[in-house]
Design a protein around this motif. Structure first.
Motif, PDB file in Angstrom:
ATOM      1  N   LYS A 177      -9.379   4.303   7.623  1.00 26.70           N
ATOM      2  CA  LYS A 177      -8.129   4.990   7.266  1.00 26.70           C
ATOM      3  C   LYS A 177      -8.281   6.471   7.566  1.00 26.70           C
ATOM      4  O   LYS A 177      -9.315   7.055   7.265  1.00 26.70           O
ATOM      5  CB  LYS A 177      -7.905   4.792   5.761  1.00 26.70           C
ATOM      6  N   LYS A 233      -1.496   8.084   0.555  1.00 24.17           N
ATOM      7  CA  LYS A 233      -1.524   6.927  -0.338  1.00 24.17           C
ATOM      8  C   LYS A 233      -1.764   7.359  -1.791  1.00 24.17           C
ATOM      9  O   LYS A 233      -1.123   6.859  -2.711  1.00 24.17           O
ATOM     10  CB  LYS A 233      -2.590   5.932   0.107  1.00 24.17           C
ATOM     11  N   ASP A 259      -8.998   0.391   0.697  1.00 24.18           N
ATOM     12  CA  ASP A 259      -8.785   0.055   2.111  1.00 24.18           C
ATOM     13  C   ASP A 259      -9.137   1.218   3.042  1.00 24.18           C
ATOM     14  O   ASP A 259      -8.536   1.369   4.098  1.00 24.18           O
ATOM     15  CB  ASP A 259      -7.345  -0.435   2.348  1.00 24.18           C
ATOM     16  N   GLU A 277     -11.232  -3.972   3.073  1.00 26.19           N
ATOM     17  CA  GLU A 277     -10.003  -4.761   3.171  1.00 26.19           C
ATOM     18  C   GLU A 277     -10.052  -5.619   4.424  1.00 26.19           C
ATOM     19  O   GLU A 277     -10.370  -5.124   5.504  1.00 26.19           O
ATOM     20  CB  GLU A 277      -8.771  -3.846   3.225  1.00 26.19           C
TER      21      GLU A 277
HETATM   22 MG    MG Z   1      -3.548  -1.112   2.781  1.00 23.31          MG
END
Ligand code: MG
Ligand code: GTP
Length: 227
Positions: free
Chosen positions: A75, A83, A102, A169
Motif C-alpha cells: 500500500k 485509510k 492490508d 491481505e
Molecule cells: Mg483493503
C-alpha cells in the motif's frame, strides 16, 4: 505460475510522501514506518512462497494448476494515510500496526471458481497461518457487481530481534472476476468520464459481472467433466 514481487518504500520515499501529505509532524517516530513496511513485506513473501508451493504441489498431485498468476503489492503511504483518516483511526505508529492489515497484499488470480476456495483452505489450514478476517464477496457480491474473496491471515516472520506475527491481505478471484475488477476500477477512478457515461457503463458492468460468473461456472463444469 508467476508471482510478481514488489518492493517496500525506503525512509527517503516515506519521508517524501509524508511531507507531501503535510502529516509528517503529526506522525511521531515516522521512521518506524519503514520497519512496518519491511516486516509486512516479509510476511507477504512468506505467504507468496506458500502459495507458489501449493500450486506446484497441485500440479504434481492433481495435474491441475489452481493459480493462474499472483501479484504482490504494498500500500502506498498516501493511501495508508487516507485509510486512517477515512476510518477515523489515530495517525500514530501504534494505530497503523493495530488497525491497518492490508499494508502488504497478495492478489491470487485462479483459473476456476472452485480453485478460490481450494487455495484458501490449503493456505489457512497450515499450522503457522492464522485467519484474522474473511469477506466473501463471491457469496455476497458488492452492489457494483464486484466479486472476490478477501482474507487477512497472519504469519510468523523471523527477524534478528525476534519473531513477529504479521498480517497479510490475500484477495483471491478468478481470471474473469479480475478482468472485471480492472475495468470497473478504471471507470470508478477515471475523473474525466461524463456522468451519463458512468451511469450507463456502471449498469452494464453490474450485469456483466453476473454473466461472467455464470459463464465461469459453466466452463468449470466442462473442465470437471474432462478431468
Ligand atoms: Mg483493503
Ligand atoms: P480498503 O482496503 O481501505 O478499501 O477497505 P476495506 O479493506 O475495508 O474494504 P474491502 O474489503 O471492500 O476491500 C477493498 C478493496 O477491494 C479495494 O481496495 C479494491 O481493490 C477492492 N474492491 C472492493 N470493492 C470493489 C468494487 O466495487 N470494484 C472494484 N473494482 N474493486 C473493489
Amino acid at each position: 505460475m508467476i508471482l510478481e514481487r514488489n518492493n517496500f518504500p525506503n525512509v527517503k520515499q516515506i519521508t517524501r510522501e509524508l511531507n507531501r501529505s503535510g502529516l509528517k509532524n503529526q506522525l511521531k517516530n515516522f521512521k518506524e514506518l519503514t520497519t512496518i513496511y519491511q516486516l509486512r513485506h516479509a510476511g507477504a513473501n512468506e505467504i507468496g512462497t506458500k502459495l507458489e508451493n501449493l500450486d506446484d504441489e497441485y500440479s504434481i498431485n492433481y495435474d491441475h494448476n489452481p493459480i493462474h498468476h499472483m501479484e504482490e503489492r504494498m500500500k502506498s503511504v498516501n493511501s495508508l494515510l487516507n485509510k486512517l483518516r477515512r476510518k477515523g483511526y489515530p495517525i500514530t505508529i501504534d494505530s497503523i500496526k493495530e488497525n491497518i492489515h492490508d499494508i502488504a497484499g497478495i492478489r491470487v488470480v485462479t483459473n476456476y471458481i472452485e480453485d478460490i476456495y481450494r487455495v484458501e483452505d490449503a493456505l489457512v489450514c497450515q499450522s503457522d497461518v492464522t485467519l484474522l478476517k474473511r469477506k466473501d464477496y463471491i457469496k455476497s457480491p458488492k452492489p457494483s457487481g464486484y466479486r472476490s474473496l478477501h482474507i487477512v491471515v497472519s504469519v510468523p516472520v523471523f527477524q534478528s530481534n525476534g519473531v513477529f506475527d504479521v498480517p497479510v491481505e490475500v484477495q483471491i478471484r478468478t481470471i474473469g472476476m479480475d478482468m472485471w475488477a480492472s475495468l470497473e476500477h478504471k471507470l470508478r477512478y477515471k475523473t474525466d468520464v461524463p456522468p451519463d457515461k458512468v451511469t450507463k457503463h456502471t449498469a452494464s458492468l453490474q450485469k456483466y459481472a453476473a454473466e461472467l460468473y455464470d459463464i465461469e461456472s459453466r466452463m468449470q463444469e466442462i473442465f470437471k467433466d474432462l478431468s
